[in-house]
Structures are given as C-alpha cells and as structure tokens.
Design an enzyme around this catalytic site. Structure first.
Site, PDB file in Angstrom:
ATOM      1  NE  ARG A 100      -1.666   0.509  -1.625  1.00 48.26           N
ATOM      2  CZ  ARG A 100      -1.485   1.916  -2.028  1.00 48.26           C
ATOM      3  NH1 ARG A 100       0.218   1.788  -2.039  1.00 48.26           N
ATOM      4  NH2 ARG A 100      -1.558   2.751  -3.086  1.00 48.26           N
ATOM      5  CB  ALA A 101      -7.046  -4.197   0.043  1.00 45.47           C
ATOM      6  CB  SER A 102      -5.347  -1.205  -4.373  1.00 47.56           C
ATOM      7  OG  SER A 102      -4.330  -1.217  -3.844  1.00 47.56           O
ATOM      8  CG  HIS A 145     -10.672  -5.335   1.903  1.00 51.25           C
ATOM      9  ND1 HIS A 145     -10.853  -4.806   1.082  1.00 51.25           N
ATOM     10  CD2 HIS A 145     -10.240  -4.194   2.231  1.00 51.25           C
ATOM     11  CE1 HIS A 145      -9.958  -3.822   0.919  1.00 51.25           C
ATOM     12  NE2 HIS A 145     -10.813  -3.979   2.157  1.00 51.25           N
ATOM     13  CG  HIS A 153      -4.987  -2.055   4.546  1.00 56.92           C
ATOM     14  ND1 HIS A 153      -5.478  -3.806   4.462  1.00 56.92           N
ATOM     15  CD2 HIS A 153      -7.097  -1.799   3.747  1.00 56.92           C
ATOM     16  CE1 HIS A 153      -7.322  -3.934   3.744  1.00 56.92           C
ATOM     17  NE2 HIS A 153      -8.235  -3.096   4.187  1.00 56.92           N
ATOM     18  CD  GLU A 169     -10.062   0.623   3.924  1.00 56.09           C
ATOM     19  OE1 GLU A 169      -9.663   0.158   2.818  1.00 56.09           O
ATOM     20  OE2 GLU A 169     -11.387   0.731   3.878  1.00 56.09           O
ATOM     21  CG  HIS A 200     -15.212  -1.100   2.337  1.00 51.84           C
ATOM     22  ND1 HIS A 200     -15.292  -1.636   1.621  1.00 51.84           N
ATOM     23  CD2 HIS A 200     -14.244  -0.295   2.744  1.00 51.84           C
ATOM     24  CE1 HIS A 200     -13.954  -2.229   2.176  1.00 51.84           C
ATOM     25  NE2 HIS A 200     -12.726  -0.664   2.524  1.00 51.84           N
ATOM     26  NE  ARG A 245      -3.918   6.857   1.163  1.00 47.68           N
ATOM     27  CZ  ARG A 245      -2.915   6.670   0.776  1.00 47.68           C
ATOM     28  NH1 ARG A 245      -1.341   7.480   1.159  1.00 47.68           N
ATOM     29  NH2 ARG A 245      -3.350   5.198   0.622  1.00 47.68           N
ATOM     30  CG  HIS A 294     -10.609  -2.605   7.191  1.00 45.94           C
ATOM     31  ND1 HIS A 294     -11.743  -2.241   6.240  1.00 45.94           N
ATOM     32  CD2 HIS A 294      -9.836  -2.697   5.933  1.00 45.94           C
ATOM     33  CE1 HIS A 294     -11.826  -2.139   5.491  1.00 45.94           C
ATOM     34  NE2 HIS A 294     -10.129  -2.609   5.275  1.00 45.94           N
TER      35      HIS A 294
END
Length: 341
Positions: free
Chosen positions: A71-73, A178, A8, A284, A223, A290, A6
């Site tokens: 990038r997921a977002s 996701h 991104h 992730e 997650h 972070r 996972h």
C-alpha cells in the site's frame, strides 16, 4: 489478456496494520516494539482479504493479472529512520510475495524500497536485489519525496539517485515513481501530493538528461501523469525554452503513463495526447477513489470501461491493455510466458 500495472495491497489483513502501529509506538517507547519477525498472518486471512475485494472486482471487470505492491500510503518513509523503513519494507514485500504465490496467475509481485529522508539511496539496494532475485518482483516503487510532502530530496536526475537507476537497469526492472503519505497539511495525500508528485517527476526528467546516462531505464508515472497530458503544450514550450528536445522524443521512450484517471474525458485526453506506445493500463483498485460515480452508476476506478470507450483502433487498445506492459516489464512477460500466456 488485460494487465493492470498499478495495484496495491490496500486490503491487507488487520495484523499488518497493528504491527505497524506497534512499530511506530516503539520509536518512542522501546517496550512497545513488536516482534521483529513480523505479524502472524495465515493464508486464509490473505485469501479472505483479496477474494472479497481485489479479486472480485478483477473478475467483474475482466482484468487478468495485476502487478501488486505494498500500500503506497503505508510506505511512510518519513517515519523513523532507515532501520524502521527496512523492517517495514521487508514485511510488506514478503506479504505481496505470498499473495503472488497463492494466486500466481492473478498477481505478480511488486515491491517498495526502504527509503528514508536524507539517507543514501544506495542503502536500498540489498532489498531491491532481494525482492527481484528471491521474491520474483517484476517492478518496484520509487518515492521521489521520502520526507512526506516537504521535498527535501534532490531531483530524480541528480547523481544522488544513480545507484538505484544502475541497479534497476542491471536487474531489467522498471520503477513506478510513487510518493507515499503526506505529513504536510498543505497537501492532501491522494488529492494533491500524489498528483503534484507525478507532475514534478516529469518536470525533473524534462529538465535533466537522465536517459542519456541510462538509456535502458524505464519509469512509470502513475495517475495518468498528473497534470502532464493536460498541460502538454506547456511542457513542450518549457522544453523549447530550456534548449531540450521535444518531450516525446527525449522522454517517452523511457517514460510511461498509466490509466489511473477516473473519468471518460480525462482518459480521452490522455490517449489523445500521449502516444499509445507510452500508455499502460492500470486502475489502482481498491485505492484512493473507491466509490460509485452517481452519473454513470459505475465505480470511478473502473478504468477498463473508459479505455475501451475511447474509440481506439484494436491494435492500440491491445498495446495499452497488454503488449506495452510486457515490453516495459520484462520479468512480468517472462512470468506470464512461463505460465503459457
């Protein structure tokens, strides 16, 4: 080998974000539309974006290879129409492919699909074929809520999604379930929407019989499975009330949970409740969380530290950190085998 399933491209060079901003602006004013060929990003820009961030932390934490997707977002399927998503997905997927070409032993490409609210998922199949057959993608991300927090799509078990499941089985590629950005103010993107979606996806699968129709389909719920491991008794009880088999029996041969859980008690619970054969190592990073945990002095997303302090037998630890991923991601296994690993 330690495989992180996972990752991104959260640190992509700035031209990517500027191109997207122009694309979105161009929805209202066509004069602002960017070059459809995509942003100009040099190899050195890609190297700089990774070597100071993901690669550095992979080296520090001893992670050998990461499955690396857009990038997921940033997927933001609710923005624009299908053509908007198709152009954006192509550019982001090509960039992740370039990463895997520059660092073939450190990154394996994942991909996003050009989903759009209310649009037939079959429209994503050309890009799915392209990323797997031409770009070597070993996995894709499926957004169960392209509307961005309003949940207008049918459940994952509905025949609405069957064209995607059929193609994934044909290509022998798993999907990570996701979501992307929430545009609903009631749901914070990473703190609520992501975890809600993980829990919702599992409940949808529990209610249906998807794997009776697709026994070879493999889905990854990220997650740590959201609320699922923490409320495993609730889900077992609901399965009983619905006349369904035990979730471990009916789902966990096809459903995997990752280890993107950012504290030791959470990882301990996950590994105590979910059979080790159904858990995949993941972090992730560099992602939603972070910072450094002041209680431990280590990054919250340093999940290898938690997994290896969970007191697992050596064989279970090896399965979670490598073998399960190679089994769930056959194209990743083939890629690693071709590299002599």
């Amino acid at each position: 080998m330690i495989i992180d399933v996972h990752g991104h491209y959260t640190t992509a060079p700035e031209p990517l974000g500027r191109w997207r901003d122009a694309q979105v602006a161009g929805l209202a004013d066509p004069a602002l539309r960017p070059d459809p060929a995509g942003p100009v990003i040099g190899d050195d820009e890609i190297r700089e974006s990774l070597e100071a961030h993901q690669l550095r932390q992979m080296d520090e934490r001893g992670i050998d290879v990461t499955v690396f997707s857009p990038r997921a977002s940033f997927m933001a399927h609710h923005v624009g129409d299908f053509a908007t998503s198709a152009a954006w997905a192509r550019i982001c997927n090509d960039l992740c492919h370039r990463v895997s070409e520059l660092y073939p032993e450190r990154f394996a490409p994942g991909a996003m699909l050009p989903q759009s609210p209310g649009v037939d998922p079959a429209t994503t199949l050309p890009e799915l074929e392209r990323v797997v057959r031409e770009l070597g993608a070993v996995a894709v991300n499926i957004n169960p809520d392209p509307s961005g927090g309003h949940w207008t799509a049918p459940p994952l078990t509905d025949r609405h999604w069957y064209p995607v499941w059929e193609k994934l089985v044909e290509l022998d590629v798993p999907a990570m379930v996701h979501v992307s950005t929430s545009c609903n103010a009631a749901f914070h993107t990473t703190g609520a929407h992501y975890l809600n979606a993980d829990t919702t996806a599992f409940m949808q699968l529990l209610q249906g019989d998807l794997f009776a129709d697709f026994p070879e389909l493999r889905l990854v719920i990220p997650h740590g499975g959201g609320a699922v491991p923490y409320h495993w008794g609730r889900f077992r009880g609901l399965a009983q009330a619905l006349g369904k088999p035990e979730p471990e029996e009916s789902l966990l041969g096809n459903v995997f949970f990752d280890t993107c859980v950012y504290h030791q008690p959470g990882i301990d619970l996950l590994l105590d409740v979910i059979p080790h054969e159904s858990v995949l190592f993941a972090s992730e990073m560099v992602g939603a969380v972070r910072g450094v945990d002041p209680r431990t002095g280590h990054h919250f997303d340093d999940t290898r530290r938690y997994v290896e302090k969970a007191g697992l037998p050596a064989d279970s630890l090896a399965a979670i950190e490598e073998r399960n991923a190679r089994r769930a991601y056959p194209r990743l296994d083939a890629r690693l085998t071709a590299q002599g690993r």
